[in-house]
Design a protein around this motif. Structure first.
Motif, PDB file in Angstrom:
ATOM      1  N   GLY A  69     -12.167   4.334  -1.973  1.00 49.82           N
ATOM      2  CA  GLY A  69     -11.960   3.269  -0.766  1.00 49.82           C
ATOM      3  C   GLY A  69     -10.631   3.210  -0.224  1.00 49.82           C
ATOM      4  O   GLY A  69      -9.427   4.166  -0.407  1.00 49.82           O
ATOM      5  N   SER A  70     -10.497   2.396   0.907  1.00 46.32           N
ATOM      6  CA  SER A  70      -9.073   2.730   1.812  1.00 46.32           C
ATOM      7  C   SER A  70      -7.948   2.412   0.901  1.00 46.32           C
ATOM      8  O   SER A  70      -6.733   3.140   0.886  1.00 46.32           O
ATOM      9  CB  SER A  70      -9.119   1.520   2.892  1.00 46.32           C
ATOM     10  N   ASN A  96       0.832  -1.162  -0.202  1.00 42.61           N
ATOM     11  CA  ASN A  96       0.013   0.085   0.028  1.00 42.61           C
ATOM     12  C   ASN A  96       0.807   1.222   0.091  1.00 42.61           C
ATOM     13  O   ASN A  96       0.304   2.500   0.159  1.00 42.61           O
ATOM     14  CB  ASN A  96      -1.042   0.142   1.105  1.00 42.61           C
ATOM     15  N   HIS A 153     -15.810  -5.286  -3.073  1.00 41.04           N
ATOM     16  CA  HIS A 153     -16.606  -5.338  -1.984  1.00 41.04           C
ATOM     17  C   HIS A 153     -15.725  -5.671  -0.659  1.00 41.04           C
ATOM     18  O   HIS A 153     -14.900  -6.396  -0.927  1.00 41.04           O
ATOM     19  CB  HIS A 153     -17.744  -6.479  -2.191  1.00 41.04           C
ATOM     20  N   LYS A 154     -15.969  -4.979   0.383  1.00 42.55           N
ATOM     21  CA  LYS A 154     -15.332  -5.305   1.582  1.00 42.55           C
ATOM     22  C   LYS A 154     -15.713  -6.519   2.195  1.00 42.55           C
ATOM     23  O   LYS A 154     -14.895  -7.359   2.703  1.00 42.55           O
ATOM     24  CB  LYS A 154     -15.207  -4.212   2.400  1.00 42.55           C
ATOM     25  N   HIS A 155     -16.992  -6.733   2.138  1.00 38.91           N
ATOM     26  CA  HIS A 155     -17.607  -7.957   3.123  1.00 38.91           C
ATOM     27  C   HIS A 155     -17.782  -8.928   1.934  1.00 38.91           C
ATOM     28  O   HIS A 155     -18.960  -9.421   1.498  1.00 38.91           O
ATOM     29  CB  HIS A 155     -18.921  -7.338   3.642  1.00 38.91           C
ATOM     30  N   VAL A 156     -16.803  -9.673   1.731  1.00 40.42           N
ATOM     31  CA  VAL A 156     -16.847 -10.590   0.524  1.00 40.42           C
ATOM     32  C   VAL A 156     -17.664 -11.782   0.916  1.00 40.42           C
ATOM     33  O   VAL A 156     -18.587 -12.303   0.296  1.00 40.42           O
ATOM     34  CB  VAL A 156     -15.433 -11.311   0.383  1.00 40.42           C
ATOM     35  N   ASN A 158     -16.894   9.062  -0.128  1.00 42.57           N
ATOM     36  CA  ASN A 158     -15.402   8.887  -0.218  1.00 42.57           C
ATOM     37  C   ASN A 158     -14.839   9.542  -1.335  1.00 42.57           C
ATOM     38  O   ASN A 158     -13.632   9.913  -1.219  1.00 42.57           O
ATOM     39  CB  ASN A 158     -15.328   7.210  -0.339  1.00 42.57           C
ATOM     40  N   ASP A 161     -15.567   6.056  -8.692  1.00 42.79           N
ATOM     41  CA  ASP A 161     -15.856   5.381  -7.414  1.00 42.79           C
ATOM     42  C   ASP A 161     -17.485   5.333  -7.496  1.00 42.79           C
ATOM     43  O   ASP A 161     -18.097   6.427  -7.979  1.00 42.79           O
ATOM     44  CB  ASP A 161     -15.611   5.912  -6.081  1.00 42.79           C
TER      45      ASP A 161
END
Length: 411
Positions: free
Chosen positions: A328-329, A3, A403-406, A355, A350
């Motif tokens: 996103g992050s 990152n 997606h974060k919550h895969v 964000n 996005d």
């Protein structure tokens, strides 16, 4: 992918503080040169005396220590041969670098140099015996070479033996005030480190025990320090020997083993240091001054990723760059670092406007000279993507939309 695009281990720009490239040597270097020459001359004079005395004693031994029984021809031969042999010996010793070593660190390497020098001198003695008109007794050569070898070796290793004895006595006298050290690794690095701890008069430390995973080494000693167990025994031995500092002295290892052992060491609460990699030890010696604290790279369990910053800059500079999921992050961090590389246009794409707006405003404050275009849309919308490509013609795309919550989204 890391990152941070600017992570880099810069080994090329390190400056060697011990090296001097100026037109003239500083006074400190001039003094060191004079000291070396003086010590070399003293050692050469001692060698001359040793050779002369050794061969004279060889002649005395041959004739049962009766000087009057030595034939005059042999005495004349001694006076003619020994000066020549001394000159040749000094040249051979110089070639084998017996005047260049630091004898307080003398080890098997220096001993092998002495053996090599005397093997050459053996050939020289045979040659002199064959060509010289006065045939000296064989005992003269054999005993003379043996005595010279023994005394030259003893002379060079005497300083180390004396210093080792003094250090051991000092350690016994002040053992309670010394910092107690555990060494991890019974290899060459560990051995050299223990030797320096013993030899140094400036260190108030004592190597109390060694840890090594090789079961064949268990119960053995290195310079009087016992090998007491493997990595699983570290906590027990720390308590048993009242250890306050642990030194990881296995520079050749990396990956999971290194990570596991260092984690065990950290859990003991002791101060933990590591010996640097072999590539950092230019002079081939492990020194206490080389020790460094444990870094995050030591605990990765893998080699750190090395990023070519110059290559990245030339790759991004003047280009149209698009980042999907740019708010996103991961995407926002990519945008920050891309903006530093002076792109022609940075497109933040996005699906979530909040964000995207935040990172847009941040970049405008920090990099006002960078042209930033913020677009809202989904990477699943083919028509929207076609419009973006046809309008802005991005040359480089960082695809960070996800997606974060895969598990939830899979269900």
């Amino acid at each position: 992918m890391s990152n941070r695009l600017d992570m880099k281990i810069d080994t090329n720009n390190r400056k060697d503080k011990t090296k001097y490239d100026g037109p003239e040597k500083p006074d400190a270097y001039m003094g060191n040169d004079k000291q070396w020459v003086f010590r070399a001359l003293v050692l050469a004079f001692i060698d001359m005396c040793i050779i002369a005395i050794s061969f004279f004693f060889a002649l005395m031994i041959r004739f049962e220590f009766s000087y009057s029984h030595i034939p005059l021809s042999f005495l004349e031969g001694y006076l003619h041969i020994v000066p020549l042999f001394i000159v040749i010996s000094l040249v051979v010793f110089y070639i084998f670098r017996l005047y260049h070593s630091i004898w307080r660190f003398a080890s098997i390497n220096e001993f092998m140099h002495i053996i090599g020098a005397f093997l050459v001198l053996t050939v020289v003695s045979v040659t002199i015996h064959e060509v010289y008109e006065i045939k000296m007794p064989y005992a003269f050569w054999i005993i003379g070479l043996m005595l010279s070898f023994a005394l030259c070796t003893a002379c060079r290793f005497a300083y180390r033996f004396i210093r080792t004895g003094q250090k051991m006595l000092e350690q016994r006298g002040s053992a309670n005030g010394d910092e107690k050290v555990m060494i991890i690794g019974a290899g060459n690095a560990g051995r050299m480190l223990i030797r320096e701890l013993i030899m140094s008069s400036h260190l108030h430390t004592k190597a109390c025990c060694i840890i090594d995973d090789n079961p064949a080494k268990l119960g053995r000693f290195i310079d009087g320090v016992p090998i007491v167990g493997n990595r699983n025994d570290i906590p027990e031995m720390v308590e048993k020997y009242d250890i306050t500092k642990i030194v990881y002295a296995v520079p050749s290892t990396s990956g999971k083993d290194r990570k596991d052992i260092l984690n065990i060491c950290k859990d003991t609460g002791c101060d933990v240091s590591v010996v640097p990699g072999i590539y950092q030890m230019v002079d081939g010696r492990v020194s206490v001054s080389n020790l460094r604290p444990v870094s995050i790279e030591d605990l990765l369990g893998r080699d750190p990723v090395v990023v070519d910053n110059d290559g990245i800059h030339s790759f991004l500079q003047g280009k149209v760059v698009m980042v999907t999921g740019g708010g996103g992050s991961i995407g926002s961090e990519l945008c920050r670092q891309i903006a530093r590389e002076d792109p022609k246009l940075l497109i933040i794409f996005d699906i979530y406007e909040n964000n995207a707006y935040d990172i847009q405003q941040e970049l405008k404050r920090k990099y006002p000279y960078v042209r930033v275009e913020t677009l809202i849309g989904s990477v699943r919308n083919t028509n929207r993507l076609h419009y973006v490509f046809q309008t802005y013609h991005p040359e480089i795309i960082y695809h960070a939309a996800a997606h974060k919550h895969v598990p939830l989204m899979e269900e």
